[in-house]
Design an enzyme around this catalytic site. Structure first.
Site, PDB file in Angstrom:
ATOM      1  N   ASN A  45       0.773  -1.315  -0.130  1.00 55.33           N
ATOM      2  CA  ASN A  45      -0.091   0.085   0.154  1.00 55.33           C
ATOM      3  C   ASN A  45       0.870   1.312  -0.027  1.00 55.33           C
ATOM      4  OD1 ASN A  45      -1.646   1.924   0.421  1.00 55.33           O
ATOM      5  ND2 ASN A  45      -2.571   1.439   2.504  1.00 55.33           N
ATOM      6  N   TRP A  46       1.112   1.847  -1.306  1.00 54.58           N
ATOM      7  CA  TRP A  46       1.936   2.915  -1.408  1.00 54.58           C
ATOM      8  C   TRP A  46       1.375   4.344  -0.525  1.00 54.58           C
ATOM      9  CZ3 TRP A  46       4.085   2.841  -7.064  1.00 54.58           C
ATOM     10  CH2 TRP A  46       4.643   1.576  -7.419  1.00 54.58           C
ATOM     11  N   LYS A  47       0.203   4.249  -0.136  1.00 50.52           N
ATOM     12  CA  LYS A  47      -0.501   5.435   0.238  1.00 50.52           C
ATOM     13  C   LYS A  47      -0.462   6.799  -0.539  1.00 50.52           C
ATOM     14  CE  LYS A  47      -0.201   2.965   4.864  1.00 50.52           C
ATOM     15  NZ  LYS A  47      -0.071   3.256   6.255  1.00 50.52           N
ATOM     16  N   HIS A  58      -9.598   1.314   4.794  1.00 53.91           N
ATOM     17  CA  HIS A  58      -8.338   1.357   5.432  1.00 53.91           C
ATOM     18  C   HIS A  58      -8.231   2.418   6.606  1.00 53.91           C
ATOM     19  CE1 HIS A  58      -4.045   2.531   6.581  1.00 53.91           C
ATOM     20  NE2 HIS A  58      -3.552   1.549   6.208  1.00 53.91           N
ATOM     21  N   GLU A  83      -6.943   4.899   7.812  1.00 55.85           N
ATOM     22  CA  GLU A  83      -6.727   6.127   7.506  1.00 55.85           C
ATOM     23  C   GLU A  83      -7.754   6.734   6.906  1.00 55.85           C
ATOM     24  OE1 GLU A  83      -2.988   5.525   5.635  1.00 55.85           O
ATOM     25  OE2 GLU A  83      -1.974   4.691   7.537  1.00 55.85           O
ATOM     26  N   GLU A  90      -5.118  -4.912  10.557  1.00 54.62           N
ATOM     27  CA  GLU A  90      -4.210  -3.798  10.871  1.00 54.62           C
ATOM     28  C   GLU A  90      -4.433  -3.165  12.093  1.00 54.62           C
ATOM     29  OE1 GLU A  90      -2.397  -2.615   6.728  1.00 54.62           O
ATOM     30  OE2 GLU A  90      -4.028  -1.243   7.121  1.00 54.62           O
ATOM     31  N   GLY A 122       2.845   2.200  10.896  1.00 57.99           N
ATOM     32  CA  GLY A 122       3.828   3.488  10.735  1.00 57.99           C
ATOM     33  C   GLY A 122       4.523   3.762  12.058  1.00 57.99           C
ATOM     34  N   SER A 144       3.436  -2.223  10.370  1.00 61.63           N
ATOM     35  CA  SER A 144       5.198  -2.323  10.584  1.00 61.63           C
ATOM     36  C   SER A 144       5.688  -3.433  10.242  1.00 61.63           C
ATOM     37  CB  SER A 144       5.500  -1.751  12.078  1.00 61.63           C
ATOM     38  OG  SER A 144       5.066  -0.591  12.270  1.00 61.63           O
ATOM     39  N   GLY A 193       2.932  -1.008   4.505  1.00 63.83           N
ATOM     40  CA  GLY A 193       3.121   0.428   3.843  1.00 63.83           C
ATOM     41  C   GLY A 193       4.383   0.827   3.654  1.00 63.83           C
ATOM     42  N   GLY A 194       5.130   1.424   4.592  1.00 66.67           N
ATOM     43  CA  GLY A 194       6.545   1.953   4.562  1.00 66.67           C
ATOM     44  C   GLY A 194       7.211   0.914   3.553  1.00 66.67           C
TER      45      GLY A 194
HETATM   46  P1  13P Z   1       3.074   0.413   7.572  1.00 68.81           P
HETATM   47  O1  13P Z   1       3.828  -0.885   7.037  1.00 68.81           O
HETATM   48  O2  13P Z   1       3.919   1.780   6.988  1.00 68.81           O
HETATM   49  O3  13P Z   1       3.186   0.367   9.043  1.00 68.81           O
HETATM   50  O4  13P Z   1       1.576   0.474   7.155  1.00 68.81           O
HETATM   51  C1  13P Z   1       0.771  -0.360   7.180  1.00 68.81           C
HETATM   52  C2  13P Z   1      -0.638  -0.222   6.401  1.00 68.81           C
HETATM   53  O5  13P Z   1      -1.313   0.861   6.884  1.00 68.81           O
HETATM   54  C3  13P Z   1      -0.738  -0.872   5.010  1.00 68.81           C
HETATM   55  O6  13P Z   1      -1.983  -0.660   4.894  1.00 68.81           O
END
Ligand code: 13P
Length: 251
Positions: free
Chosen positions: A10-12, A97, A99, A167, A173, A213, A234-235
């Site tokens: 997930n590149w956000k 998600h 977010e 999640e 993050g 994470s 994510g990251g």
């Molecule tokens: P991180 O891997 O950066 O913690 O993000 C997870 C995430 O929200 C994937 O959708």
């Protein structure tokens, strides 16, 4: 029942065209040279789906959206409909998600409608659920995750058109993750709830991803857990080497 893991990035709200295409090409090249025991998916921002889908066409790397509207089209300024994602070559879409739930006030009902729209278009919906830190500290994790699962899954959900991503909000993050037994407990509880909705056989085919994470140093242990069928990253999905290392950690 063996479920093929899904490793999804997930590149956000990251990447412009040049670096996004380079990232996708880097992953696709690794995937072609050395196919892992997992399905791989990248979910770039909507602006890059077309370019990324073109760049990886003909490779096994799948492309998905990060959100879709519940309607097929219409007066919804700034939103993206599921058929638009499909039109560009997406096969999956993340919905609900945390977010989106926090930034845009999305409720379980919104998420359910979006997942149904994804299904109606032929996209696989990756439905995200997870507790906040206050929920966990208050001993409400299973209750909150259970109620999000019940409320966010549309009636037409099947193990083929739906993936669940657990999640924990506090793990996203932050570099913090639940312990392996805590992850195993929640994933087992989700599969038990899924059995009520999809039957035992359906639940045994449903993929339940862990997200929050996940990185090369913890992926192998997390992905080895019985009911963890992949990751939503994510990251670490923004770096070819890290994402590839996670993909290679899957059983
Ligand atoms: P991180 O891997 O950066 O913690 O993000 C997870 C995430 O929200 C994937 O959708």
């Amino acid at each position: 029942m063996s479920r093929r893991p899904l490793i999804a990035g997930n590149w956000k709200m990251n990447c412009l065209k040049g670096d996004g295409v380079a990232l996708a090409e880097g992953i696709a090249a690794r995937l072609k040279a050395e196919p892992p025991q997992a399905d791989l998916l990248v979910c770039p921002p909507a602006t890059l789906i077309d370019a990324v889908a073109r760049a990886v066409a003909g490779t096994p790397l799948a492309v998905g959206g990060q959100d879709c509207h519940a309607a097929k089209s219409g007066a919804h300024t700034g939103d993206v409909a599921a058929p638009m994602l499909k039109d560009l070559g997406a096969s999956h879409v993340i919905v609900g998600h945390s977010e989106r739930r926090s930034d845009h006030g999305e409720t379980d009902a919104t998420v359910r409608a979006k997942a149904a729209a994804a299904h109606a278009t032929g996209l696989v919906a990756i439905i995200c659920i997870g507790e906040t830190e206050a929920d966990r500290d208050g001993g409400r994790t299973l209750a909150v995750v259970g109620s999000q699962f019940e409320g966010s899954l549309p009636p037409d959900a099947t193990p083929e058109n739906t993936v669940i991503a657990y999640e924990p909000v506090w793990a996203i993050g932050t570099g913090r993750t639940p312990t392996n037994p805590e992850v195993a407990e929640v994933h087992g509880a989700i599969r038990a709830l899924a059995a009520k909705r999809l039957g035992t056989d359906g639940a045994s085919r449903l993929r339940i991803l862990y997200g929050g994470s996940m990185k090369p140093s913890n992926a192998e242990d997390l992905l080895a857990l019985e009911d963890v069928d992949g990751g939503l990253i994510g990251g670490a999905s923004l770096n070819v080497e890290d994402f590839w290392a996670i993909a290679r950690s899957s059983r």
